[in-house]
Write a protein that holds these residues in place. Sequence first.
Motif, short mmCIF file in Angstrom:
data_model
loop_
_atom_site.label_atom_id
_atom_site.label_comp_id
_atom_site.label_asym_id
_atom_site.label_seq_id
_atom_site.Cartn_x
_atom_site.Cartn_y
_atom_site.Cartn_z
N ALA A 1 0.86 -1.19 0.00
CA ALA A 1 0.00 0.00 0.00
C ALA A 1 0.89 1.23 0.00
CB ALA A 1 -0.93 0.01 1.20
N LEU A 2 0.50 2.22 -0.80
CA LEU A 2 1.26 3.47 -0.92
C LEU A 2 0.28 4.63 -0.91
CD1 LEU A 2 4.24 4.38 -3.15
CD2 LEU A 2 2.12 5.65 -3.50
N ARG B 1 -3.69 -1.27 -8.27
CA ARG B 1 -4.90 -0.46 -8.50
C ARG B 1 -4.91 0.67 -7.47
NH1 ARG B 1 -8.80 -2.26 -4.63
NH2 ARG B 1 -8.04 -4.13 -3.54
N TRP B 2 -5.74 1.68 -7.72
CA TRP B 2 -5.81 2.78 -6.78
C TRP B 2 -7.19 2.88 -6.15
CZ3 TRP B 2 -9.45 6.51 -7.76
CH2 TRP B 2 -9.86 6.67 -9.09
N GLY C 1 -2.27 5.75 -12.24
CA GLY C 1 -2.81 7.09 -12.01
C GLY C 1 -3.42 7.23 -10.63
N GLY C 2 -4.15 8.30 -10.43
CA GLY C 2 -4.78 8.58 -9.14
C GLY C 2 -4.65 10.05 -8.82
N ALA C 3 -5.13 10.44 -7.65
CA ALA C 3 -5.05 11.82 -7.19
C ALA C 3 -4.34 11.86 -5.85
CB ALA C 3 -6.45 12.43 -7.08
N VAL C 4 -3.91 13.05 -5.46
CA VAL C 4 -3.23 13.21 -4.18
C VAL C 4 -4.19 12.83 -3.06
CG1 VAL C 4 -2.17 14.88 -2.62
CG2 VAL C 4 -1.69 14.98 -5.07
N THR D 1 -4.89 5.98 -2.50
CA THR D 1 -4.04 4.87 -2.08
C THR D 1 -3.81 3.95 -3.26
OG1 THR D 1 -4.83 4.94 0.20
CG2 THR D 1 -3.82 2.89 -0.53
N ILE D 2 -2.56 3.55 -3.49
CA ILE D 2 -2.23 2.54 -4.50
C ILE D 2 -1.89 1.25 -3.77
CG2 ILE D 2 -0.59 1.89 -6.29
CD1 ILE D 2 -0.42 4.74 -7.13
#
Length: 671
Positions: free
Chosen positions: A263-264, A295-296, A340-343, A346-347
């Motif tokens: 997890a990040l 995945r995010w 991808g993702g937003a600030v 979680t990835i």
Amino acid sequence: MLAACRLARRAHCCASRSRVLLRNQQARLLSAEPASDASDVRSTLACAPEFIRNVAIIAHVDHGKTTMVDKLLRACTPASTTHTERLMDSMDLEQERGITIMSKCTRLDYGSYTLNVVDTPGHADFGGEVERILSMVEGVLLVVDATEGPMSQTKFVLGKALAAGLRPVVVINKVDRDSARLSGDVENELFDLFVNLGADDAQLEYPTLYASGRAGWATTHLDNAVVWSKAPPPALRMEALLDAILEHVPPPCGAAALEEPFALAVNNIGADNFLGPLTTGKVESGVLRVGAMARWLARDGQSQGAPAKVAQVFVTRGTTREPLIGAAGAGDIVTIAGIGGAVGDTITAAEGGVDAPLATPPLPPPTLSMTFGANDGPLGGTEGSTLTASAIRARLERETENNVTLRVAQCVTDVDKVDVFGRGEMQLGILIETLRREGFEFVVSPPRVLTAVGEQGEALEPYEEVTVDVDAEHSGLIIDRLTGNRRGSLIEIKDSSEGKTRLLFTIPSRGLLGFGPEARSATRGSAIVNSVFSHMGAHCGTLGGLSPGKLVSMERGKATAYALFSVQDRGTLFVEVGDEVYGGMVIGECARAGDLEVNPCRAKKVSNVRSVSADEKLTVAPPRRLSVEELIAYMGEDEMLEVTPKSVRLRKAALDPAARAKISKAKRPSS
């Protein structure tokens, strides 16, 4: 020519061979058998958690954070590496203004340890960058000027760090200045600040170092600091600071975190033309390898992205991204390509990952708003390349993906405009300057301070704590300006060295708009104004007398020397001979209250009649040029700012004088 071609071909072959070796090494890691135990997992890591230290450098503006990072980079990298001054200030606006705007992380190798150092902004308007970065680190390097001591932003960032449970390391910087206070005053002020902010016993056991970021040395002994201040050592002496980080900043996690699902927490996003989306953050748990499926999860837990392959894992050294050799383990700060993702998202692993997003700091509330729209003035479309309202809105929405302290919403009164919410006039000014450099042409409204409603239904507005350092002879002037129409309250007066006085106020955010340029002008540049959000308090009513009268053009054309020569007696000009003006444009500040319409385009009539003054030279004073931030605070409620890549013009919202008179009449209280 032939020899040069051979050398170029040899360099190309060497670079290609390096890329092939890197791909082969990563392929071996991907094709390896799954780790059977913890020792096998650790053998594939780029760095084990116990050898990682994550630390953020925090301080008040201009106390030497970025210079300190430069010297740490020089101390931990080979001497043959070329370094530039203030390397971490990589944006054009950062280099021009000498401030840090965006937080940036760099990687240092010190012995067998890896240090992830984050350079943070010092200005209060970019405090949101500091707040979100503190979730990535376990310790902070608090840099304090040896002359000024702890300031308003020092209190703000230190309070956030202590509340997050981070371990501090204190660095008293610039001790080689003649005005440095090395008698213990700064240390006592810092200790009192720690106590007042509720530091626990472990945080109060912070180490104190004395340093000169400019000269490149740091020491734990005051005697060394006194000697080196006069005769600095010939080589960099940053080992004491690096050792203090290793000793007092704990590792990010234990070995058990490697066995948990990957997890990040996303802290920064970007894009690459070849690799696609880039995501930077700290690996909170598990292990990440190139080629893994991930995945995010949205920070609200309501949505998630489709699984995608991790194309590459990078680390940043200086300002350069480098591929990470090995796997990224828990506690490390890395950049992932392909997801991808937003600030705040979680990835996690596509299979067997976490089910709920990681907890991230809450987004700080905005304090100001401005309305952005397409340029509808007479000169609209003549200087910019991106003009439409839809393009402006799309660009602003992209900005909010990474700049989490900004928010964009549809304007209630005009569907073709958008409201942008931010933390201060400098933050919004930087946004405006960035857009105009990208070719956008638009108009913005005056800033509006956001209010709230209390538990009893009362109106609340934001208040700020303001610190003004000024020559003692001008202290009375500053007190009069802030406690008069601006409704400020004086809290403390403190005399400092070299005839300076430090004044501390609380004031409504509305009353602080435009005060910085006014104070510098009134005190001949000696006033240094700093502010930080304090609290939400009762609405103090109307502030009067803050908007001066303006000189407004009544004609369109080019300003002439003949007209400006006569107009300059009425006030201070903002334009010079040859500038393009139009009806409703503000060309200067009126010496009297109220607006005055003038004709800056009037030319002298040509005739064959000579006069005594026919050949007199017309001298027009140089115009007063205001920056974007100064114009934001200077605007009146009935004005707008016209921004193009070539010009920044102040104008009335209603260009027609009859329409302005009608609006002004409607606002007058009825008798």
